[in-house]
Design a protein around this motif. Structure first.
Motif, mmCIF file in Angstrom:
data_model
loop_
_atom_site.group_PDB
_atom_site.id
_atom_site.type_symbol
_atom_site.label_atom_id
_atom_site.label_comp_id
_atom_site.label_asym_id
_atom_site.label_seq_id
_atom_site.Cartn_x
_atom_site.Cartn_y
_atom_site.Cartn_z
ATOM 1 N N VAL A 28 0.770 -1.222 0.040
ATOM 2 C CA VAL A 28 -0.078 0.032 -0.060
ATOM 3 C C VAL A 28 0.871 1.368 0.034
ATOM 4 O O VAL A 28 1.909 1.313 0.683
ATOM 5 N N PHE A 29 0.610 2.208 -0.805
ATOM 6 C CA PHE A 29 1.168 3.475 -0.877
ATOM 7 C C PHE A 29 0.212 4.401 -1.401
ATOM 8 O O PHE A 29 -0.914 4.140 -1.738
ATOM 9 N N THR A 30 0.526 5.476 -1.631
ATOM 10 C CA THR A 30 -0.472 6.779 -1.841
ATOM 11 C C THR A 30 -0.649 6.546 -3.446
ATOM 12 O O THR A 30 0.124 6.530 -4.261
ATOM 13 N N ASP A 31 -1.954 6.785 -3.684
ATOM 14 C CA ASP A 31 -2.761 6.620 -4.948
ATOM 15 C C ASP A 31 -2.395 5.370 -5.533
ATOM 16 O O ASP A 31 -1.948 5.199 -6.702
ATOM 17 N N ASN A 32 -2.250 4.237 -4.839
ATOM 18 C CA ASN A 32 -1.966 2.857 -5.306
ATOM 19 C C ASN A 32 -3.327 2.288 -5.920
ATOM 20 O O ASN A 32 -3.084 1.142 -6.504
ATOM 21 N N ASP A 33 -4.326 3.183 -6.029
ATOM 22 C CA ASP A 33 -5.527 2.601 -6.822
ATOM 23 C C ASP A 33 -5.575 2.842 -8.260
ATOM 24 O O ASP A 33 -6.695 2.543 -8.903
ATOM 25 N N PRO B 235 17.191 -0.921 -15.318
ATOM 26 C CA PRO B 235 18.019 -0.022 -14.083
ATOM 27 C C PRO B 235 17.061 -0.914 -12.825
ATOM 28 O O PRO B 235 16.143 -1.121 -12.903
ATOM 29 N N LEU B 236 18.138 -1.028 -11.977
ATOM 30 C CA LEU B 236 17.584 -1.653 -11.000
ATOM 31 C C LEU B 236 17.791 -0.876 -9.570
ATOM 32 O O LEU B 236 18.947 -0.027 -9.578
ATOM 33 N N ARG B 237 16.789 -0.683 -8.805
ATOM 34 C CA ARG B 237 17.089 0.560 -7.508
ATOM 35 C C ARG B 237 17.018 -0.349 -6.254
ATOM 36 O O ARG B 237 15.742 -0.777 -6.039
ATOM 37 N N THR B 238 17.807 -0.688 -5.638
ATOM 38 C CA THR B 238 17.582 -1.267 -4.195
ATOM 39 C C THR B 238 17.614 -0.425 -3.217
ATOM 40 O O THR B 238 17.951 0.754 -3.189
ATOM 41 N N GLY B 239 16.848 -1.088 -2.083
ATOM 42 C CA GLY B 239 16.784 -0.008 -1.014
ATOM 43 C C GLY B 239 15.877 1.270 -1.049
ATOM 44 O O GLY B 239 15.753 1.984 -0.495
ATOM 45 N N GLN B 240 14.981 0.944 -2.119
ATOM 46 C CA GLN B 240 14.030 2.114 -2.330
ATOM 47 C C GLN B 240 12.499 1.370 -2.511
ATOM 48 O O GLN B 240 12.410 0.370 -2.249
ATOM 49 N N VAL B 241 11.631 2.415 -2.529
ATOM 50 C CA VAL B 241 10.283 2.144 -2.418
ATOM 51 C C VAL B 241 9.452 3.115 -3.420
ATOM 52 O O VAL B 241 9.942 4.121 -3.915
ATOM 53 N N VAL B 242 8.293 2.656 -3.803
ATOM 54 C CA VAL B 242 7.291 3.531 -4.645
ATOM 55 C C VAL B 242 6.403 4.393 -3.482
ATOM 56 O O VAL B 242 5.819 3.544 -2.634
ATOM 57 N N THR B 243 6.544 5.562 -3.390
ATOM 58 C CA THR B 243 5.739 6.415 -2.298
ATOM 59 C C THR B 243 4.510 6.615 -2.903
ATOM 60 O O THR B 243 3.522 7.047 -2.221
ATOM 61 N N ASP C 296 -12.827 1.375 -1.035
ATOM 62 C CA ASP C 296 -12.285 2.727 -0.624
ATOM 63 C C ASP C 296 -11.754 2.874 0.650
ATOM 64 O O ASP C 296 -12.019 4.033 1.370
ATOM 65 N N ALA C 297 -11.430 1.866 1.431
ATOM 66 C CA ALA C 297 -11.005 1.873 2.729
ATOM 67 C C ALA C 297 -9.588 1.914 2.586
ATOM 68 O O ALA C 297 -8.945 1.461 1.979
ATOM 69 N N THR C 298 -8.968 2.945 3.524
ATOM 70 C CA THR C 298 -7.495 3.270 3.356
ATOM 71 C C THR C 298 -6.884 3.109 4.717
ATOM 72 O O THR C 298 -7.135 2.771 5.705
ATOM 73 N N VAL C 299 -5.476 3.422 4.795
ATOM 74 C CA VAL C 299 -4.820 3.314 5.891
ATOM 75 C C VAL C 299 -5.158 4.263 6.985
ATOM 76 O O VAL C 299 -5.304 3.964 8.145
ATOM 77 N N ALA C 300 -5.885 5.334 6.615
ATOM 78 C CA ALA C 300 -6.521 6.496 7.551
ATOM 79 C C ALA C 300 -7.617 5.864 8.272
ATOM 80 O O ALA C 300 -7.883 6.147 9.544
ATOM 81 N N ASP C 301 -8.376 4.863 7.299
ATOM 82 C CA ASP C 301 -9.485 4.311 8.145
ATOM 83 C C ASP C 301 -9.020 3.373 9.400
ATOM 84 O O ASP C 301 -9.665 3.374 10.288
ATOM 85 N N ASP D 30 3.942 13.192 3.030
ATOM 86 C CA ASP D 30 3.332 14.372 3.763
ATOM 87 C C ASP D 30 2.463 14.031 4.951
ATOM 88 O O ASP D 30 1.702 14.798 5.495
ATOM 89 N N GLY D 31 2.444 12.582 5.081
ATOM 90 C CA GLY D 31 1.475 12.327 6.487
ATOM 91 C C GLY D 31 0.137 12.005 6.135
ATOM 92 O O GLY D 31 -0.679 12.035 7.145
ATOM 93 N N ASP D 32 -0.303 12.122 4.608
ATOM 94 C CA ASP D 32 -1.503 11.962 4.404
ATOM 95 C C ASP D 32 -1.913 10.431 4.067
ATOM 96 O O ASP D 32 -1.469 9.985 2.898
ATOM 97 N N SER D 33 -2.623 9.583 4.852
ATOM 98 C CA SER D 33 -2.783 8.455 4.652
ATOM 99 C C SER D 33 -4.237 8.290 4.076
ATOM 100 O O SER D 33 -4.644 6.912 3.865
ATOM 101 N N SER D 34 -4.935 9.188 3.514
ATOM 102 C CA SER D 34 -6.250 9.116 3.166
ATOM 103 C C SER D 34 -6.507 8.631 1.666
ATOM 104 O O SER D 34 -7.507 8.385 1.041
#
Length: 959
Positions: free
Chosen positions: A256-261, A333-341, A483-488, A470-474
């Motif tokens: 789960v990450f922001t706008d993963n839908d 390209p390979l990016r280790t130690g990274q994430v999709v935010t 439509d249920a989120t981490v904020a829920d 930015d701390g927005d988990s909605s």
């Protein structure tokens, strides 16, 4: 229409070759009014992707675009409404097979049913086997082969359109050839065994006790060989197996990450399946985000097929060396130690935001396809339905079966075995052990197919969600469909919820059509992370049937209408119809309610019928009364234990009224008992209570008193019964049967067998009306003729057929209660004024002990009384509450105390006024008092009386 050329209707994202579709034929289907091409073997999802369409619909609450996120039933986003050939709602684009003429549209989680049900589409089959294998992937196929080679009766069920499971979407090799060739050989071998039932397109959705499994098969019909199986005929298989082998594989889970839908975000394994099974490129430029090794294969395969892989993002600090080399060889390209935010885009992903795990060095990578793999969840649903406990395996990052269950074995990826060679070996080994337990001869050791050597697997990382910079988990979606989120989840934790079961209900996560296949374990991980606990401490929600949604129509099958709730009619039904009866439903029975003459409404007809029964003679079709034949040396003892009064002392030829109580001392049913012989009784029950009483008797006989030598049989439909009622009933019965019906010769509560022109007939002096009456019992074969004879003999006395409404009035005037109408499960015999029916001689009977409870001794218990409206006009509505109010005519302040309620209410021709029966607190001590009943805006004053309002001495009954 379909054509025989692959050049027609070219889909721009279809590969030039490959896949398991039939490229020799082109099909056409419609999506939202637009016609698109497809091939036999396509699903709506694969065909949409082949045509460059990722978005299917919008989300149910927020209206955000929703697309295809997986390749089968775990997809949380691609919901469809089928419009043609017939409406069918809430189906997944990933599971609907394309055929000519199919018309669908995307929906936000709710659809439309067909107005007219197609009952011919559904049926049921029963299947009994030694071994049931669920899942036709590598482990399941090997298990089925092992069992079949040993001569066992085997059923193999699999939800896909063809066998192979995960092998259909990979490039795995067995015995040096594509693994699908081994699948073809295995299915061909299984087809050669007479005792093997192989069912594809069949989902095992429920596992129950004693090896009972429910599965639904999607079958072809008139639409042809390429018909969409789950939109055509469906069959429920009720399978009973000595042993169940669960080989259901696993589900890839997201991160789960922001706008993963956003559409274009897809599980990595699904993209690989779309490529190899359907010949579809789900995008042109991809980013792959993973926590484990499996997504590398998707990146490599897509790159080899022509997709530009912009980056592989691995949350782990070190990538698997062999896979890193494969990427390097393709300049990926390979990016280790990274994430999709997060993602960018509107209707579809246009870029992925990639950053270090701490959120630093964020950069946007352009793409139209974002593939995600957060690990794999073994499909343990059926194991859990069988009450199997789970454990969390930190090494695999997954919940696995934690114990062995009797009669059920889990193999392959469902058991945490993710290597092909390991799954095959486990499928054979565990099945051979099962055969030994079943005392079936195990075939000689057979060779396993040899799996190609796989890369060494590096331990996966455990990552449930990437915190928003930015701390927005909605906008971090856990359950895409809801439509249920981490904020829920954060709000649930803030509200004090700690259990995943509670969080599920608070947030609705896991309650959509996918039943949490992608969201459930992720929600557990996020909950644990917020609580500072590991997944093993949090646990999972309960996996319940069905594994995938099954329509109510499928479960009902053809058991609908009269087949669902059969309409039962007596043998005199045609006579009643011919004579203008108005019917009512009594249980499953159609019973005449009244027989109106020209111009009569129900009240007028009933008053006339009542008057006839009280002053002349009436006849009722009482054939629906329950009748149970109780036989055996211990029949009297058995009935003594069930009834409140003695039945063993009843003499042959006599009849006794009896009351039966449940274990809490409340009245269960009542009726009359005829002693037919020393070891035989005929028990009469209420119409509605017939099945319940027989079940009650069997329960006690089989589970509590098996030592009693008693046999029970329902004879309700074997015997027709006609009460002949009224002062002239003696004349009618005497004339028809040629017997002495005087009170001295034919006493009340006795019976005798007679013959009418050689036909055996039983006559019993029983009265449910309070009038002189006989019940005429005769075999249903002869009932119409006997009824006609009675009616003909009664013509000179103006005999009147009457219905159930008149029956109710007559019995209520006499204070005879109807169980279930004048009782409500809280009423004892004493409350009904029937202390006389409770034997003081018997040491025990069902319910006796409960009579001594303090609750049953209270003076203010509700008791049966009669009510007479003071105005002599108002018919009190049944169910009306009874209240007291102050002498000044005002209601007391709320809450107004309710003293009881009206149970039966009628207008009486005999009393020339309305009356009612009621259950009233302390009613037996309140005769003569006045209380009130609210009727509309009025308060109707009523006088409390005893329940017997007509002939309390019984003189009319005795004639």
């Amino acid at each position: 229409m379909s054509t025989d050329t692959s050049s027609t209707g070219h889909a721009p994202f279809r590969t030039a070759e490959g896949g398991r579709i039939d490229r020799s034929r082109v099909l056409e289907f419609r999506v939202g009014g637009q016609t698109l091409p497809a091939h036999p073997g396509d699903t709506v999802a694969s065909a949409l992707l082949a045509n460059g369409r990722h978005q299917v619909g919008t989300s149910i609450k927020l209206g955000r675009p929703r697309g295809i996120g997986a390749a089968w039933a775990e997809d949380p986003g691609g919901l469809l409404q089928v419009e043609e050939p017939f409406p069918e709602p809430m189906l997944l684009a990933t599971t609907v097979e394309v055929f000519d003429g199919l018309a669908v549209e995307g929906i936000p989680g709710q659809g439309r049913l067909a107005e007219v049900a197609d009952t011919a589409r559904y049926d049921t089959r029963h299947l009994h086997v030694d071994v049931l294998v669920i899942g036709a992937g590598p482990a399941g196929l090997q298990a089925a082969l092992t069992a079949a080679r040993s001569g066992a009766r085997v059923a193999l069920v699999d939800e896909q359109s063809e066998a192979g499971g995960s092998l259909l979407g990979t490039t795995d090799r067995l015995d040096g050839a594509p693994a699908t060739e081994w699948v073809a050989r295995a299915t061909a071998e299984l087809a050669g065994y007479a005792d093997v039932t192989h069912l594809q397109r069949t989902t095992a959705f429920g596992v129950y006790d004693d090896g009972f499994v429910l599965a639904v098969e999607r079958r072809t019909d008139h639409l042809g060989a390429q018909a969409p199986q789950h939109l055509s005929r469906q069959r429920v298989h009720r399978i009973r197996a000595e042993h169940v082998v669960v080989a259901t594989g696993s589900h890839e889970r997201p991160v789960v990450f922001t706008d993963n839908d956003r559409p274009g975000t897809m599980l990595a394994g699904a993209a690989r399946t779309f490529l190899h099974r359907y010949g579809v490129l789900p995008g042109t430029r991809a980013v792959v985000f993973t926590t484990n090794d499996s997504a590398y294969a998707a990146a490599v395969d897509l790159a080899d097929a022509g997709v530009e892989v912009a980056a592989v993002v691995d949350v782990r600090q070190e990538a698997p060396a062999q896979w890193a080399a494969e990427l390097s060889a393709r300049s990926i390209p390979l990016r280790t130690g990274q994430v999709v935010t997060g993602t960018r885009g509107t209707d579809r992903v246009s870029a992925a935001v990639v950053a270090r795990r701490d959120g630093s060095q964020a950069a946007e990578v352009d793409c139209d396809l974002l593939l995600v793999s957060g690990g794999w969840n073994p499909a343990v649903h059926l194991f859990s339905q069988a009450r199997g406990r789970l454990r969390f395996d930190a090494g695999l990052g997954a919940f696995l079966p934690a114990e062995d269950l009797s009669g059920l074995t889990v193999v392959g990826a469902a058991a945490g075995e993710f290597t092909l060679a390991g799954a095959l070996e486990q499928g054979r080994r565990e099945t051979r052990a099962v055969l030994g337990e079943l005392n079936l001869e195990v075939a000689a050791e057979d060779d396993l197919p040899v799996a190609a050597e796989a890369f060494a697997v590096q331990p996966p990382a455990l990552l449930w969600f990437v915190p928003d910079p930015d701390g927005d988990s909605s906008r971090q979606f856990v359950d895409v469909q809801r439509d249920a989120t981490v904020a829920d989840i954060e709000r649930a934790v803030g509200a004090g919820l700690r259990s995943p079961e509670h969080v599920k209900r608070y947030t609705t996560i896991g309650t959509a059509h996918d039943q949490g296949k992608t969201s459930g374990i992720v929600a557990t991980g996020i909950l644990g992370q917020l609580l500072g606990r590991g997944p093993e401490a949090v646990g999972t929600t309960t996996f319940r049937p069905p594994y995938t949604p099954v329509s109510f129509a499928t479960l009902a099958g053809r058991d609908r209408g009269q087949l669902f709730d059969p309409v039962r009619t007596t043998v005199l039904h045609d006579w009643h119809v011919l004579h203008g009866a108005v019917f009512e439903d009594v249980g499953q029975w159609k019973r005449p309610r009244y027989y109106p003459l020209a111009g009569e409404d129900m009240e007028t007809a009933v008053l006339r019928e009542c008057a006839a029964a009280r002053t002349g003679v009436g006849i009722l079709d009482g054939s629906t009364l329950g009748k149970i034949d109780v036989q055996g040396p211990d029949a009297g003892e058995f009935l003594d234990r069930l009834y409140t009064n003695l039945m063993s002392s009843l003499k042959v030829g006599k009849v006794r009224y009896g009351v039966m109580c449940s274990a809490d001392g409340m009245v269960l049913d009542d009726g009359t008992v005829l002693r037919v012989a020393d070891d035989r009784f005929l028990v009469m029950t209420t119409t509605g209570g017939a099945a319940k009483v027989l079940d009650w008797m069997e329960e006690w006989l089989q589970t509590e008193w098996p030592e009693l030598r008693v046999h029970l049989a329902s004879v309700t439909e074997q015997w027709a019964a006609f009460p002949v009622v009224g002062p002239r009933s003696r004349d009618v019965v005497a004339e028809v049967f040629g017997i002495d019906t005087s009170a001295e010769v034919f006493e009340f509560m006795t019976w005798r067998d007679v013959e009418l022109d050689g036909v055996p007939v039983r006559l019993a002096r029983i009265s449910f009306s309070g009038e002189l009456a006989w019940e005429v019992h005769v075999s249903g074969w002869y009932a119409p003729a006997v009824w006609e004879r009675l009616v003909a003999a009664g013509e000179r006395f103006a005999i009147t057929p009457y219905g159930t409404e008149t029956m109710h009035v007559l019995r209520a005037e006499k204070g005879y209660p109807i169980i279930g109408q004048d009782t409500d499960g809280t009423v004892t015999p004493q409350d009904l004024g029937m202390s006389w029916v409770v034997s003081k001689k018997k040491p025990d009977f069902v319910g006796k002990r409960s009579f001594a409870r303090p609750e049953n001794q209270r003076a203010d218990r509700k008791q049966l009384v009669g009510l007479l409206p003071v105005d002599r006009e108002t018919v009190l509505p049944e169910g009306s509450q009874i209240i007291d109010f102050r002498e000044d005519g005002e209601l007391p302040p709320p809450p107004v105390a309710m003293l009881g309620h009206v149970t039966s209410s009628y207008r009486s021709s005999f009393l020339e006024r309305p009356f009612a029966l009621a259950l009233l607190k302390g009613g037996a001590s309140r005769h003569g008092e006045t209380v009130h009943v609210p009727v509309g805006d009025d308060l109707v004053a009523v006088e409390i009386t005893g329940p017997v309002l007509v002939d309390p001495e019984g003189a009319r009954r005795d004639g």
